[in-house]
Design a protein around this motif. Structure first.
Motif, short mmCIF file in Angstrom:
data_model
loop_
_atom_site.label_atom_id
_atom_site.label_comp_id
_atom_site.label_asym_id
_atom_site.label_seq_id
_atom_site.Cartn_x
_atom_site.Cartn_y
_atom_site.Cartn_z
N ILE A 35 0.87 -1.17 0.00
CA ILE A 35 0.00 0.00 0.00
C ILE A 35 0.91 1.23 0.00
N ILE A 36 0.73 2.08 -1.01
CA ILE A 36 1.63 3.22 -1.20
C ILE A 36 0.86 4.52 -0.98
N PRO A 37 1.25 5.35 -0.02
CA PRO A 37 0.64 6.68 0.11
C PRO A 37 1.09 7.55 -1.07
N VAL A 38 0.17 8.25 -1.69
CA VAL A 38 0.51 9.13 -2.82
C VAL A 38 -0.18 10.47 -2.63
N GLY A 39 0.32 11.47 -3.35
CA GLY A 39 -0.27 12.81 -3.30
C GLY A 39 0.03 13.49 -1.98
N GLY A 40 0.16 14.76 -2.00
CA GLY A 40 0.41 15.49 -0.76
C GLY A 40 1.74 15.13 -0.14
N ASP A 41 2.73 14.83 -0.98
CA ASP A 41 4.05 14.50 -0.45
C ASP A 41 4.80 15.79 -0.11
N PHE A 42 4.15 16.60 0.66
CA PHE A 42 4.73 17.88 1.06
C PHE A 42 4.01 18.33 2.33
N SER A 43 4.55 19.31 2.98
CA SER A 43 3.94 19.85 4.19
C SER A 43 4.17 21.36 4.24
N GLY A 44 3.29 22.06 4.94
CA GLY A 44 3.43 23.50 5.07
C GLY A 44 2.98 24.29 3.87
N VAL A 45 2.23 23.65 2.95
CA VAL A 45 1.73 24.32 1.75
C VAL A 45 0.25 24.59 1.97
N VAL A 46 -0.14 25.87 1.88
CA VAL A 46 -1.51 26.26 2.22
C VAL A 46 -2.16 27.00 1.07
N VAL A 47 -3.47 27.12 1.17
CA VAL A 47 -4.23 27.92 0.20
C VAL A 47 -4.01 29.40 0.53
N ALA A 48 -3.67 30.19 -0.48
CA ALA A 48 -3.42 31.62 -0.28
C ALA A 48 -3.98 32.39 -1.45
N GLN A 49 -4.08 33.72 -1.25
CA GLN A 49 -4.59 34.58 -2.32
C GLN A 49 -3.61 35.72 -2.56
N VAL A 50 -3.34 35.99 -3.84
CA VAL A 50 -2.44 37.09 -4.20
C VAL A 50 -3.24 38.40 -4.08
N LEU A 51 -2.78 39.28 -3.21
CA LEU A 51 -3.45 40.58 -3.02
C LEU A 51 -2.92 41.62 -3.99
N LEU A 147 -8.66 30.46 3.53
CA LEU A 147 -7.25 30.78 3.30
C LEU A 147 -6.44 30.26 4.47
N GLY A 148 -5.29 29.68 4.16
CA GLY A 148 -4.45 29.09 5.19
C GLY A 148 -4.70 27.61 5.39
N GLN A 149 -5.76 27.07 4.72
CA GLN A 149 -6.05 25.64 4.84
C GLN A 149 -5.02 24.84 4.06
N ASP A 150 -4.67 23.68 4.56
CA ASP A 150 -3.69 22.81 3.89
C ASP A 150 -4.20 22.47 2.49
N VAL A 151 -3.34 22.70 1.49
CA VAL A 151 -3.74 22.48 0.09
C VAL A 151 -4.10 21.02 -0.16
N ALA A 152 -3.32 20.09 0.38
CA ALA A 152 -3.59 18.67 0.14
C ALA A 152 -4.94 18.27 0.70
N ASP A 153 -5.32 18.85 1.85
CA ASP A 153 -6.63 18.54 2.42
C ASP A 153 -7.74 19.21 1.63
N ALA A 154 -7.52 20.47 1.23
CA ALA A 154 -8.55 21.21 0.51
C ALA A 154 -8.87 20.56 -0.83
N LEU A 155 -7.84 20.05 -1.52
CA LEU A 155 -8.03 19.47 -2.85
C LEU A 155 -8.11 17.94 -2.81
N GLN A 156 -8.08 17.39 -1.62
CA GLN A 156 -8.13 15.93 -1.45
C GLN A 156 -7.06 15.23 -2.29
N LEU A 157 -5.84 15.73 -2.16
CA LEU A 157 -4.74 15.19 -2.94
C LEU A 157 -4.21 13.87 -2.38
N ARG A 158 -4.40 13.66 -1.10
CA ARG A 158 -3.84 12.47 -0.48
C ARG A 158 -4.67 11.24 -0.82
N ASP A 159 -3.96 10.19 -1.14
CA ASP A 159 -4.61 8.94 -1.55
C ASP A 159 -3.72 7.78 -1.12
#
Length: 817
Positions: A35-51, A147-159
């Motif tokens: 069983i191989i974890p895939v996606g979201g192989d990163f940490s500290g990456v969040v949803v942000a907006q360019v002002l 804003l500030g939510q973990d990108v992998a969680d927001a986009l359901q990248l982890r599998d």
């Protein structure tokens, strides 16, 4: 097979973790490797907006961005992406974040400005190979994302990817839907199938494309659908995630949807740029020898002939089931796409993919066999996805060349047989419940008998034992008791097999060495044996994929193998050759039809050559016809088949005048004789070579029919007489002996030829034959009168039937001591 847990959940409501699902699939016969974890192989990456985004002085491409990452204060980040702009939602790697490959983000001073993070592209996050700019999330994030939510969680990248090791018979599980069926059975859930509904308003497809299949065996079904107004671009993020989890790289919407449907439905698809199809037609045909085309990898391919080619009105545009061609490739300029879903001959696809060196996910599925009834369903699924996510216009209907729909498979399943095979005690309701969970149709056709309708995607189920295996794996192998089945029997050799084993042991007792040769020979053996043009052995069975030309035909005689064995031994100075071989020979059907199974005949062959080694009593002479004749007679008598007859005959590969047919009563078994000198020379054999070949089955049947011929020792003495008769040498000796045995009646127990004389004073063209006769009755001593009457009957029959006259007689009584 890489199974995405998130993807699988689209079809089955899984309420168990991936580890438990993998365990249950393994117990059901689909063993997982890891069983191989895939996606979201990163940490500290969040949803942000360019002002805000302002150009950095003294730089032609960098921008200073004010970014809201959900913190109290905005971040200042230097970004070089050309698509950065105010209002853009992005993936922001803050200071301390870790990216794929182990890269850690730190604050860095650039052009006098401290950059407090990094705005990431898809490539930098390991999502895809796209690094043309930062990843734009505006249209990807679900409503309510903060804003500030973990990108992998927001986009359901982890599998989690379950790597399943499929057995060769379960090629159907190369498709996610079929795997979902297995998961539903293993978890007790229900399966949800994709919605295939979409609008068709682009004109009739049959008016825009024509399809012709020239060989239905190579391509029993070819379905195609047409879509218009397509715009090539990226595929949806969720689809890219599933493809990446399955080990495939996203390319564009058309290619990705084609690959997605292949993985989902186990049906490879191919897409053509409709505008590039010359003549707006598709012709599926075998390749001509020497024909060439350029495949998508840019390589020119030359064909041997017989490969499946997809052609337009002017030439090849695709190697069917293997790889597309440059001529019809879908590019960014493509606006109309023809979607192909076909069923190709598995053997042809495997051979072509291996020879060209381009095995693929598509060819793998064709090699294992696709569900022919699923072709247009997969085609419709691709069109539905293109309509939904690419806004294409679908043409009405499909062009479907379907040679002959397969006959539905129905298998009878006996409840009693299930428990006999498994050693279980499952109730009929339990067995029916398993069949129902598998989605198979069922009907009770007799007490204790269930007729099961097998779905077309389960090509591995054709017999009752296949269904019994399904019951075992679904109920659980652990539920089968560890006991021997009640009907277990001890294996053993059949009577014919026992006779064959005894025959070979007796042959070894006669001083013969057993040879074992391949069943494959070179077609030129017929020439080496000097066979006439119309000889049956010249009509051999050719092997479709021979290892070499020397092994490209099925043998119709054991002699070529023995002759080559003798030649190899003589070349190594082994000068005393005594060989025998038993095995099957293969005779084609009477009309030499390739689709008719050949006749397989169990045969024995013998070969003597050279001379026996010198012994203490002198040098022995060369082997001759009588040396081998005696061995063959002894073998037949030893297994209880009775006495063989030998009658002069002609065979092209035997010496004229030194060959005979071997008969059992009047039934021809084979031939024996000295090898023709020219044939011996063809096989590089020196000296006299004696060979014989005969069919064993009639010999064995005769032996089994006679049964045990053992008798008690005689209680009463025998009377012996000698008889010498003279007559034409044109009459075969076996006929004379047969007449003597018949005329002598039941009291004549033994006839033995002990002398043959054809020298003067015997007239030319005649010969004298002398026999020793033994008369006996089991229940009493014979009288002289009874013996005289039998003797007189023999003399009379020989004179009347063959004009053989009595030469001299000798009579002596030899009572048993």
């Amino acid at each position: 097979m890489r199974v995405s847990y998130n993807w699988l959940q689209k079809y089955v409501d899984l309420k168990i973790p991936a580890e438990e699902l993998a365990r249950r699939l393994t117990l059901a016969g689909l063993e997982y490797d890891e069983i191989i974890p895939v996606g979201g192989d990163f940490s500290g990456v969040v949803v942000a907006q360019v002002l805000a985004a302002e150009k950095v002085a003294k730089s032609d491409h960098l921008s200073l961005c004010r970014v809201d990452a959900g913190a109290v204060e905005p971040l200042d980040i230097i970004c070089g992406a050309p698509n950065v702009r105010p209002g853009l939602l992005v993936a922001c790697a803050k200071v301390g974040a870790r990216l794929p490959g182990g890269l850690e983000i730190s604050a860095r001073k650039t052009f006098g400005v401290v950059s407090q993070g990094m705005l990431c592209s898809q490539q930098e996050l390991g999502i895809s190979d796209d690094h043309s700019g930062i990843w734009e999330l505006n249209d990807l994030l679900p409503a309510g994302t903060q804003l500030g939510q973990d990108v992998a969680d927001a986009l359901q990248l982890r599998d989690e990817v379950i790597v399943v090791e499929l057995t060769p018979n379960r090629g159907d599980c190369l498709g996610m839907i079929n795997l979902a069926r297995e998961a539903a059975v293993a978890t007790g859930g229900s399966i949800c199938y994709p919605n295939l509904a979409y609008e068709e308003n682009g004109g009739q497809a049959a008016d825009l494309i024509s399809i012709e299949v020239t060989d239905a065996k190579l391509c029993p079904r070819y379905a195609a659908r047409l879509v218009k107004d397509i715009k090539i671009g990226p595929s949806p993020l969720w689809m890219q995630k599933h493809l990446l989890a399955a080990g495939m790289r996203p390319i564009n919407n058309v290619v990705d949807i084609s690959n997605y449907v292949m993985l989902e439905m186990n049906q490879p698809l191919h897409t053509f740029d409709y505008a590039k199809l010359r003549g707006q037609k598709i012709i599926v045909r075998p390749a001509e020898p020497g024909e060439m085309m350029t495949t998508l990898d840019g390589k020119a391919r030359k064909f041997l002939g017989g490969e499946i080619l997809i052609c337009d009105g002017e030439g090849p545009v695709c190697v069917g089931g293997v790889m597309g061609g440059m001529e019809s490739e879908v590019t960014e300029a493509t606006t109309e796409v023809l979607i192909e879903a076909a069923a190709f001959d598995p053997v042809s696809i495997r051979r072509t993919a291996r020879r060209l060196g381009i095995p693929s996910e598509a060819s793998l599925r064709f090699e294992k066999g696709v569900d022919i009834s699923n072709c247009d369903t997969a085609c419709r699924r691709a069109v539905q996805l293109l309509v939904k996510y690419c806004g294409v216009t679908a043409c009405v209907g499909a062009v479907d060349v379907y040679s002959e729909p397969p006959v539905p498979v129905k298998v009878n399943l006996r409840y009693e047989r299930v428990n006999q095979i498994l050693g279980s005690n499952f109730e009929p309701l339990e067995i029916k419940e398993v069949i129902s969970r598998l989605g198979f149709g069922q009907e009770t056709i007799a007490p204790g008998v269930l007729q099961v309708s097998i779905p077309s995607y389960r090509r591995d189920i054709t017999l009752e034992v296949d269904l019994i295996e399904e019951v075992a794996r679904i109920k659980g192998f652990e539920r089968i008791p560890k006991t021997m089945p009640l009907n277990a029997t001890v294996g053993g050799r059949s009577p014919q097999q026992q006779l064959l084993r005894r025959f070979k042991m007796l042959a070894a007792d006669c001083g013969l060495n057993e040879a074992v040769n391949y069943s494959f020979i070179h077609p030129r053996e017929a020439d080496l044996l000097r066979l006439e043009a119309g000889h049956p052995w010249r009509h051999y069975l050719a092997i479709s994929n021979p290892l070499s030309e020397d092994q490209s035909a099925m043998r119709q005689s054991l002699l070529p193998g023995l002759l080559h064995t003798a030649a190899r031994n003589l070349a190594r100075r082994n000068l005393d050759l005594r060989f025998f071989e038993t095995g099957m020979v293969f005779l084609p059907a009477a009309d030499y039809a390739a689709q008719v199974q050949p006749q397989e005949i169990l045969t024995a062959a013998f070969l003597l050559a050279g001379r026996p080694e010198e012994s203490w009593h002198g040098q022995a002479g060369e082997y001759d016809y009588f040396s081998l004749k005696g061995i063959v007679e002894r073998l037949a008598a030893s297994i209880g088949a009775g006495r063989l007859n030998f009658q002069a005959c002609r065979a092209e590969y035997l010496h004229p005048g030194r060959s005979a047919a071997i008969l059992l009563d009047s039934l021809p078994l084979g031939v024996i004789g000295e090898l023709h000198p020219q044939v011996a020379e063809n096989y590089q054999l020196d000296g006299r070579v004696i060979v014989a070949e005969l069919a064993l089955e009639p010999l064995f049947l005769a032996a089994l029919g006679r049964g045990n011929q053992d008798h008690d020792l005689p209680r009463y003495p025998a009377s012996t007489r000698d008889i010498a008769v003279i007559g034409s040498d044109a009459v075969a000796e076996c006929h004379i002996e047969a007449a003597i045995r018949k005329a002598g009646g039941a009291i004549l127990r033994s006839v033995r030829l002990f002398d043959l004389y054809d020298q003067p004073p015997i007239p030319a063209g005649q010969r004298s034959l002398a026999y020793a006769l033994e008369f006996r009755e089991d229940s009493r001593t014979l009288t002289d009168q009874e013996v005289d009457e039998a003797f007189a009957a023999i003399v009379r029959v020989l004179a009347d039937k063959y004009q053989y006259q009595l030469r001299q007689t000798g009579c002596c009584e030899h009572p048993a001591e």
